[in-house]
Design a protein around this motif. Structure first.
Motif, PDB file in Angstrom:
ATOM      1  N   GLY A   1      60.387  72.030  24.642  1.00  0.00           N
ATOM      2  CA  GLY A   1      59.595  71.013  25.342  1.00  0.00           C
ATOM      3  C   GLY A   1      58.908  71.524  26.591  1.00  0.00           C
ATOM      4  O   GLY A   1      58.354  70.749  27.368  1.00  0.00           O
TER       5      GLY A   1
ATOM      6  N   LEU B   1      56.312  74.593  27.798  1.00  0.00           N
ATOM      7  CA  LEU B   1      55.476  75.750  27.488  1.00  0.00           C
ATOM      8  C   LEU B   1      54.642  76.099  28.715  1.00  0.00           C
ATOM      9  O   LEU B   1      54.759  75.456  29.758  1.00  0.00           O
ATOM     10  CB  LEU B   1      54.565  75.420  26.297  1.00  0.00           C
TER      11      LEU B   1
ATOM     12  N   ASN C   1      46.556  61.470  30.752  1.00  0.00           N
ATOM     13  CA  ASN C   1      46.682  60.932  32.105  1.00  0.00           C
ATOM     14  C   ASN C   1      45.989  59.582  32.171  1.00  0.00           C
ATOM     15  O   ASN C   1      44.811  59.486  31.802  1.00  0.00           O
ATOM     16  CB  ASN C   1      46.001  61.848  33.121  1.00  0.00           C
TER      17      ASN C   1
ATOM     18  N   ARG D   1      61.313  61.554  40.672  1.00  0.00           N
ATOM     19  CA  ARG D   1      60.153  62.399  40.399  1.00  0.00           C
ATOM     20  C   ARG D   1      60.075  63.593  41.347  1.00  0.00           C
ATOM     21  O   ARG D   1      60.339  63.489  42.530  1.00  0.00           O
ATOM     22  CB  ARG D   1      58.834  61.616  40.466  1.00  0.00           C
TER      23      ARG D   1
ATOM     24  N   ALA E   1      61.743  64.541  29.707  1.00  0.00           N
ATOM     25  CA  ALA E   1      60.918  63.332  29.797  1.00  0.00           C
ATOM     26  C   ALA E   1      59.662  63.458  28.934  1.00  0.00           C
ATOM     27  O   ALA E   1      59.010  64.499  28.894  1.00  0.00           O
ATOM     28  CB  ALA E   1      60.543  63.077  31.250  1.00  0.00           C
TER      29      ALA E   1
ATOM     30  N   ALA F   1      57.140  61.292  29.375  1.00  0.00           N
ATOM     31  CA  ALA F   1      56.060  60.962  30.302  1.00  0.00           C
ATOM     32  C   ALA F   1      56.658  60.637  31.652  1.00  0.00           C
ATOM     33  O   ALA F   1      57.831  60.254  31.744  1.00  0.00           O
ATOM     34  CB  ALA F   1      55.264  59.755  29.792  1.00  0.00           C
TER      35      ALA F   1
ATOM     36  N   GLY G   1      53.866  57.354  38.625  1.00  0.00           N
ATOM     37  CA  GLY G   1      54.215  56.478  39.729  1.00  0.00           C
ATOM     38  C   GLY G   1      53.056  56.302  40.690  1.00  0.00           C
ATOM     39  O   GLY G   1      51.933  56.713  40.408  1.00  0.00           O
TER      40      GLY G   1
ATOM     41  N   TYR H   1      50.962  56.867  44.143  1.00  0.00           N
ATOM     42  CA  TYR H   1      50.688  57.906  45.139  1.00  0.00           C
ATOM     43  C   TYR H   1      49.607  57.364  46.075  1.00  0.00           C
ATOM     44  O   TYR H   1      48.471  57.792  46.084  1.00  0.00           O
ATOM     45  CB  TYR H   1      50.292  59.222  44.449  1.00  0.00           C
TER      46      TYR H   1
ATOM     47  N   GLY I   1      49.612  56.247  38.489  1.00  0.00           N
ATOM     48  CA  GLY I   1      49.269  56.742  37.151  1.00  0.00           C
ATOM     49  C   GLY I   1      50.450  57.411  36.496  1.00  0.00           C
ATOM     50  O   GLY I   1      51.542  57.479  37.070  1.00  0.00           O
ATOM     51  N   PHE I   2      50.223  57.873  35.269  1.00  0.00           N
ATOM     52  CA  PHE I   2      51.273  58.665  34.604  1.00  0.00           C
ATOM     53  C   PHE I   2      50.647  59.773  33.774  1.00  0.00           C
ATOM     54  O   PHE I   2      49.446  59.758  33.489  1.00  0.00           O
ATOM     55  CB  PHE I   2      52.184  57.787  33.719  1.00  0.00           C
ATOM     56  N   GLY I   3      51.477  60.750  33.416  1.00  0.00           N
ATOM     57  CA  GLY I   3      51.063  61.812  32.509  1.00  0.00           C
ATOM     58  C   GLY I   3      52.042  61.868  31.343  1.00  0.00           C
ATOM     59  O   GLY I   3      53.251  61.748  31.542  1.00  0.00           O
ATOM     60  N   MET I   4      51.504  61.998  30.129  1.00  0.00           N
ATOM     61  CA  MET I   4      52.344  62.112  28.925  1.00  0.00           C
ATOM     62  C   MET I   4      51.948  63.401  28.219  1.00  0.00           C
ATOM     63  O   MET I   4      50.797  63.578  27.840  1.00  0.00           O
ATOM     64  CB  MET I   4      52.094  60.913  28.005  1.00  0.00           C
ATOM     65  N   GLY I   5      52.923  64.310  28.051  1.00  0.00           N
ATOM     66  CA  GLY I   5      52.595  65.600  27.453  1.00  0.00           C
ATOM     67  C   GLY I   5      52.601  65.558  25.937  1.00  0.00           C
ATOM     68  O   GLY I   5      53.335  64.770  25.337  1.00  0.00           O
TER      69      GLY I   5
ATOM     70  N   VAL J   1      53.573  68.092  24.022  1.00  0.00           N
ATOM     71  CA  VAL J   1      54.614  68.944  23.447  1.00  0.00           C
ATOM     72  C   VAL J   1      55.868  68.134  23.115  1.00  0.00           C
ATOM     73  O   VAL J   1      56.342  68.132  21.975  1.00  0.00           O
ATOM     74  CB  VAL J   1      54.969  70.104  24.413  1.00  0.00           C
TER      75      VAL J   1
HETATM   76  P1  HAM Z   1      54.823  65.690  35.257  1.00  0.00           P
HETATM   77  O1  HAM Z   1      56.117  64.937  35.256  1.00  0.00           O
HETATM   78  O2  HAM Z   1      54.773  66.994  35.905  1.00  0.00           O
HETATM   79  O3  HAM Z   1      53.765  64.706  35.922  1.00  0.00           O
HETATM   80  O4  HAM Z   1      54.320  65.849  33.763  1.00  0.00           O
HETATM   81  C1  HAM Z   1      54.230  64.724  32.902  1.00  0.00           C
HETATM   82  C2  HAM Z   1      54.710  65.087  31.496  1.00  0.00           C
HETATM   83  O5  HAM Z   1      53.997  66.224  31.021  1.00  0.00           O
HETATM   84  C3  HAM Z   1      56.173  65.491  31.417  1.00  0.00           C
HETATM   85  O6  HAM Z   1      57.004  64.357  31.276  1.00  0.00           O
HETATM   86  C4  HAM Z   1      56.188  66.359  30.161  1.00  0.00           C
HETATM   87  O7  HAM Z   1      56.257  65.574  28.979  1.00  0.00           O
HETATM   88  C5  HAM Z   1      54.824  67.004  30.196  1.00  0.00           C
HETATM   89  N1  HAM Z   1      54.908  68.393  30.713  1.00  0.00           N
HETATM   90  C6  HAM Z   1      54.930  68.800  31.995  1.00  0.00           C
HETATM   91  N2  HAM Z   1      55.042  70.145  32.087  1.00  0.00           N
HETATM   92  C7  HAM Z   1      55.100  70.608  30.822  1.00  0.00           C
HETATM   93  C8  HAM Z   1      55.225  71.907  30.233  1.00  0.00           C
HETATM   94  N3  HAM Z   1      55.314  73.000  30.975  1.00  0.00           N
HETATM   95  N4  HAM Z   1      55.249  71.990  28.884  1.00  0.00           N
HETATM   96  C9  HAM Z   1      55.169  70.893  28.117  1.00  0.00           C
HETATM   97  N5  HAM Z   1      55.045  69.644  28.610  1.00  0.00           N
HETATM   98  C10 HAM Z   1      55.020  69.489  29.940  1.00  0.00           C
HETATM   99  C11 HAM Z   1      52.494  65.070  36.246  1.00  0.00           C
HETATM  100  O8  HAM Z   1      51.954  66.074  35.885  1.00  0.00           O
HETATM  101  C12 HAM Z   1      51.760  64.000  37.056  1.00  0.00           C
HETATM  102  N6  HAM Z   1      50.484  64.593  37.535  1.00  0.00           N
HETATM  103  C13 HAM Z   1      51.540  62.764  36.221  1.00  0.00           C
HETATM  104  C14 HAM Z   1      50.803  61.680  36.932  1.00  0.00           C
HETATM  105  C15 HAM Z   1      49.548  61.227  36.651  1.00  0.00           C
HETATM  106  N7  HAM Z   1      51.230  61.015  37.996  1.00  0.00           N
HETATM  107  C16 HAM Z   1      50.295  60.141  38.387  1.00  0.00           C
HETATM  108  N8  HAM Z   1      49.253  60.269  37.563  1.00  0.00           N
END
Ligand code: HAM
Length: 418
Positions: free
Chosen positions: A121, A123, A130, A261, A282, A284, A287, A289, A307-311, A313
């Motif tokens: 999970g 990479l 987003n 977070r 996780a 996604a 929260g 900011y 906002g949130f981010g959902m990956g 992978v």
């Molecule tokens: P984050 O928790 O760093 O948040 O990443 C969100 C999701 O992206 C994680 O739950 C995970 O599923 C996926 N993810 C993160 N890093 C990796 C990785 N190296 N390989 C695979 N999947 C990954 C953020 O990035 C915030 N900028 C989200 C956000 C948007 N908050 C407010 N708006």
């Protein structure tokens, strides 16, 4: 030549090896993300994959800074591949917010790069859905965003039995932190940040180590655990829960103060989506900011945001584990059989006309035995085969019902849509 560790090759189906990723599955996920964003009236944006290094060192936090792919470009600029989208969004929003009615709801599907240790999970490159709302400070916006997150996961066939949203608030932790007072030798802001980092790692770091770190900040592990167990919702969290209950989505969320977070810019409500079996990291996270836009604009623009981010992978791994990925067929409408080469020009005209009418059409580029051509049509799961019988009629066969019809070329379009 090998690809870099932590990076992926996306191949067309059927996949040649278990070690590669499916371009069709990726497209399937992107299409769902776009579809649910559309239902919630989120508009798509994008930014550059390379940004000034400074954009991320300002407020993303130490963990992400340590994972940056950065270099000096030929013009001597300090550059980084984007590890996340939020700072770019904050910059873009601040630059042109006047042109957009508040609140505005935007989404993007960037590819992000983090130099992490490769594991399940995790990479060095991933795509991330987003979704962010800019310009609304009321919890109604948080609820709207969390509803979008829930509906997105449900659109893949996941249910309440598969995932849960753990809902928390940095405000609750901030109050807890301030009520106890802090280690006097540290500046309150940096002590609070350090404290948040310890809470963020509660589930990953051994209790003894956590206890020591908390002790240095003037807290005991017992009182932290007690606070988590009490799980008493703050008024903003209560408001969000009620809003989700009105939509019939109450069951998808639970208050869980273990979530805080890792990123430094979050200010209030935070949340993460997890699979119920606890197999994966996780799915996604996101929260509020509320200070980031102000920070990125040097104080010129002050807009609350969340906002949130959902990956892709973790999501793909979860869908695969729950057997929720569909079979990826070619989606071919017609395979044109050219059994007699003298009909090749007429067949090419038929191919052209059907494609112009919007049908997905395939045929054998080179002369081939009829049974080979037919086999190929079956492999591609074509809905129909069509064969010129003479210069004015075509024999069309429905490969499912096996029904056959002899038609004029211009008539084929009609039956394709049934
Ligand atoms: P984050 O928790 O760093 O948040 O990443 C969100 C999701 O992206 C994680 O739950 C995970 O599923 C996926 N993810 C993160 N890093 C990796 C990785 N190296 N390989 C695979 N999947 C990954 C953020 O990035 C915030 N900028 C989200 C956000 C948007 N908050 C407010 N708006």
């Amino acid at each position: 030549m090998e690809r870099l560790p932590g990076f992926r090759d996306f191949y067309p189906e059927p996949l040649p090896h278990t070690d590669v990723w499916s371009a069709a599955a990726r497209q399937y996920i992107f299409a769902k993300w776009r579809e649910i964003a559309r239902r919630y009236n989120f508009c798509e944006y994008d930014g550059p994959p390379l940004e000034p290094l400074e954009l991320f060192t300002t407020k993303s936090g130490d963990e992400i800074i340590g994972q940056l792919y950065n270099f000096t470009d030929k013009g001597g600029r300090q550059i980084a591949l984007r590890p996340e989208m939020t700072p770019t969004l904050a910059r873009m929003a601040a630059a042109h917010e006047r042109q957009y009615k508040k609140p505005f709801k935007w989404f993007a599907i960037p590819q992000l790069f983090r130099y992490e240790r490769q594991q399940k999970g995790r990479l060095r490159e991933h795509f991330q859905f987003n979704a962010d709302i800019i310009g609304e400070s009321e919890p109604a916006a948080d609820a709207e965003l969390i509803a979008l997150l829930i509906d997105t996961l449900c659109s893949f066939g996941l249910t309440r039995a598969d995932f849960i949203i753990r809902l928390s608030s940095r405000n609750a932790w901030q109050q807890f932190f301030e009520a106890k007072g802090t280690a006097p030798e540290k500046a309150p802001a940096s002590a609070a940040y350090e404290f948040f980092q310890v809470i963020d790692k509660l589930e990953r770091v051994p209790a003894e180590e956590t206890g020591k770190k908390l002790g240095a900040l003037g807290f005991s592990l017992a009182e932290v655990n007690q606070f988590i167990e009490s799980g008493h919702p703050t008024p903003e969290l209560e408001n969000i829960v009620q809003n989700l209950a009105a939509r019939g989505l109450r069951d998808f969320v639970k208050i869980d103060y273990r979530v805080i977070r890792g990123l430094a810019y979050y200010t209030g409500v935070v949340f993460e989506a997890f699979d119920c079996q606890g197999e994966f990291r996780a799915i996604a996270g996101g929260g509020r900011y509320d200070n980031l836009v102000k920070l990125m604009s040097g104080g010129k623009v002050d807009l609350p945001a969340l906002g949130f981010g959902m990956g892709d992978v973790v999501l793909l791994e979860l869908l695969r584990a729950r057997k929720l990925l569909p079979a990826f067929d070619s989606g071919l409408d017609v395979f044109i059989l050219i059994e007699d080469e003298k009909f090749r020009p007429a067949s090419l005209k038929l191919v052209q006309d059907l494609r112009s009418a919007g049908a997905a059409v395939e045929y054998s580029l080179m002369p081939a035995k009829p049974d080979k051509q037919f086999k190929r049509a079956q492999e591609l799961k074509a809905s129909f085969t069509a064969k010129m019988e003479n210069h004015s009629t075509v024999r069309v066969r429905n490969l499912k019902s096996r029904e056959e019809q002899v038609l004029a070329p211009a008539e084929i379009g009609r039956i394709l849509h049934h």
